[in-house]
Design a protein around this motif. Structure first.
Motif, PDB file in Angstrom:
ATOM      1  N   SER A   4      11.185 -45.562 -22.998  1.00 57.79           N
ATOM      2  CA  SER A   4      11.242 -46.867 -23.652  1.00 57.79           C
ATOM      3  C   SER A   4      10.876 -46.690 -25.123  1.00 57.79           C
ATOM      4  O   SER A   4      10.252 -45.707 -25.508  1.00 57.79           O
ATOM      5  N   GLY A   5      11.315 -47.658 -25.935  1.00 57.45           N
ATOM      6  CA  GLY A   5      10.970 -47.613 -27.354  1.00 57.45           C
ATOM      7  C   GLY A   5      11.865 -46.717 -28.189  1.00 57.45           C
ATOM      8  O   GLY A   5      11.566 -46.499 -29.378  1.00 57.45           O
ATOM      9  N   LEU A   6      12.931 -46.213 -27.606  1.00 60.82           N
ATOM     10  CA  LEU A   6      13.872 -45.375 -28.352  1.00 60.82           C
ATOM     11  C   LEU A   6      15.279 -45.634 -27.840  1.00 60.82           C
ATOM     12  O   LEU A   6      15.436 -46.154 -26.719  1.00 60.82           O
ATOM     13  N   THR A   7      16.271 -45.265 -28.635  1.00 63.31           N
ATOM     14  CA  THR A   7      17.658 -45.360 -28.180  1.00 63.31           C
ATOM     15  C   THR A   7      17.933 -44.127 -27.356  1.00 63.31           C
ATOM     16  O   THR A   7      18.267 -43.067 -27.884  1.00 63.31           O
ATOM     17  N   PHE A   8      17.797 -44.291 -26.064  1.00 64.73           N
ATOM     18  CA  PHE A   8      17.763 -43.161 -25.131  1.00 64.73           C
ATOM     19  C   PHE A   8      18.993 -42.268 -25.263  1.00 64.73           C
ATOM     20  O   PHE A   8      18.880 -41.046 -25.257  1.00 64.73           O
ATOM     21  N   SER A   9      20.149 -42.865 -25.398  1.00 61.22           N
ATOM     22  CA  SER A   9      21.391 -42.087 -25.432  1.00 61.22           C
ATOM     23  C   SER A   9      21.536 -41.261 -26.704  1.00 61.22           C
ATOM     24  O   SER A   9      22.452 -40.448 -26.801  1.00 61.22           O
ATOM     25  N   ASN A  10      20.654 -41.451 -27.661  1.00 58.99           N
ATOM     26  CA  ASN A  10      20.676 -40.664 -28.897  1.00 58.99           C
ATOM     27  C   ASN A  10      19.819 -39.411 -28.810  1.00 58.99           C
ATOM     28  O   ASN A  10      19.694 -38.681 -29.799  1.00 58.99           O
ATOM     29  N   TYR A  11      19.227 -39.173 -27.655  1.00 59.06           N
ATOM     30  CA  TYR A  11      18.300 -38.054 -27.511  1.00 59.06           C
ATOM     31  C   TYR A  11      18.742 -37.078 -26.428  1.00 59.06           C
ATOM     32  O   TYR A  11      19.103 -37.477 -25.319  1.00 59.06           O
ATOM     33  N   VAL A  12      18.693 -35.807 -26.774  1.00 57.16           N
ATOM     34  CA  VAL A  12      18.707 -34.768 -25.756  1.00 57.16           C
ATOM     35  C   VAL A  12      17.383 -34.895 -24.995  1.00 57.16           C
ATOM     36  O   VAL A  12      16.327 -35.094 -25.604  1.00 57.16           O
ATOM     37  N   MET A  13      17.459 -34.784 -23.684  1.00 59.56           N
ATOM     38  CA  MET A  13      16.243 -34.881 -22.868  1.00 59.56           C
ATOM     39  C   MET A  13      15.974 -33.545 -22.185  1.00 59.56           C
ATOM     40  O   MET A  13      16.897 -32.850 -21.760  1.00 59.56           O
ATOM     41  N   ALA A  14      14.708 -33.214 -22.096  1.00 59.43           N
ATOM     42  CA  ALA A  14      14.338 -31.920 -21.532  1.00 59.43           C
ATOM     43  C   ALA A  14      13.116 -32.047 -20.643  1.00 59.43           C
ATOM     44  O   ALA A  14      12.331 -32.989 -20.761  1.00 59.43           O
ATOM     45  N   TRP A  15      12.983 -31.074 -19.778  1.00 59.19           N
ATOM     46  CA  TRP A  15      11.775 -30.901 -18.974  1.00 59.19           C
ATOM     47  C   TRP A  15      11.140 -29.567 -19.348  1.00 59.19           C
ATOM     48  O   TRP A  15      11.839 -28.549 -19.446  1.00 59.19           O
ATOM     49  N   PHE A  16       9.848 -29.608 -19.549  1.00 60.99           N
ATOM     50  CA  PHE A  16       9.034 -28.422 -19.758  1.00 60.99           C
ATOM     51  C   PHE A  16       7.977 -28.397 -18.663  1.00 60.99           C
ATOM     52  O   PHE A  16       7.751 -29.390 -17.989  1.00 60.99           O
TER      53      PHE A  16
END
Length: 126
Positions: free
Chosen positions: A25-37
Motif C-alpha cells: 500500500s502507499g505506492l503504485t504497485f504496478s510500477n515496482y519490480v517485487m522481490a523476496w529476500f
C-alpha cells in the motif's frame, strides 16, 4: 506512507509447502519490480526470487530453482511466494521488497531495494 506486509509464514516439515503473501500500500504497485529476500540466523540477507512489473518475467536464486515460484496480482497490490519441497536450509525470515527500477535484474541486491516489509518467519523442521 509505503507499507509492505508479509503473511503466511510458519512451521512446516521437510518436503512441505508454504505460500507467502505480501500486501503493498502507499505506492503504485504496478510500477515496482517485487522481490523476496531471506535472512537466516547469523547470515546476511540474500536474494530469493523476483518478478517484473507486469509479472511476465521472473528471476530466482540457484538455491530455489524448481522449488519456489513468484507471482503477483497488480489489481490486489499483492505478490506471492509459493514454496514447495522445503528444506531445513530454507529456514529464515522472508522479506518482501519493492524495486523502482524499470528492468528486472537477474540477481537484485539488497541495496537496490526501495522499500521493505518487516518479514515473516519460515521454519522448516527436519
Amino acid at each position: 506512507q509505503v507499507q509492505l506486509v508479509e503473511s503466511g509464514g510458519g512451521l512446516v516439515q521437510t518436503g512441505g509447502s508454504l505460500r507467502l503473501a505480501c500486501a503493498a500500500s502507499g505506492l503504485t504497485f504496478s510500477n515496482y519490480v517485487m522481490a523476496w529476500f531471506r535472512q537466516a540466523p547469523g547470515k546476511e540477507r540474500e536474494f530469493v526470487i523476483a518478478i517484473s512489473r507486469s509479472g511476465g518475467r521472473t528471476s530466482d536464486a540457484d538455491s530455489v530453482k524448481g522449488r519456489f515460484t513468484i507471482s503477483r496480482d497488480n489489481a490486489k497490490n499483492t505478490v506471492y511466494l509459493q514454496m514447495n519441497s522445503l528444506k531445513p536450509e530454507d529456514t529464515a525470515v522472508y522479506y518482501c521488497a519493492a524495486d523502482s527500477r524499470v528492468f528486472l535484474s537477474p540477481s537484485p541486491s539488497v541495496s537496490a531495494m526501495n522499500y521493505w516489509g518487516k518479514g515473516t518467519l519460515v521454519t522448516v523442521s527436519s
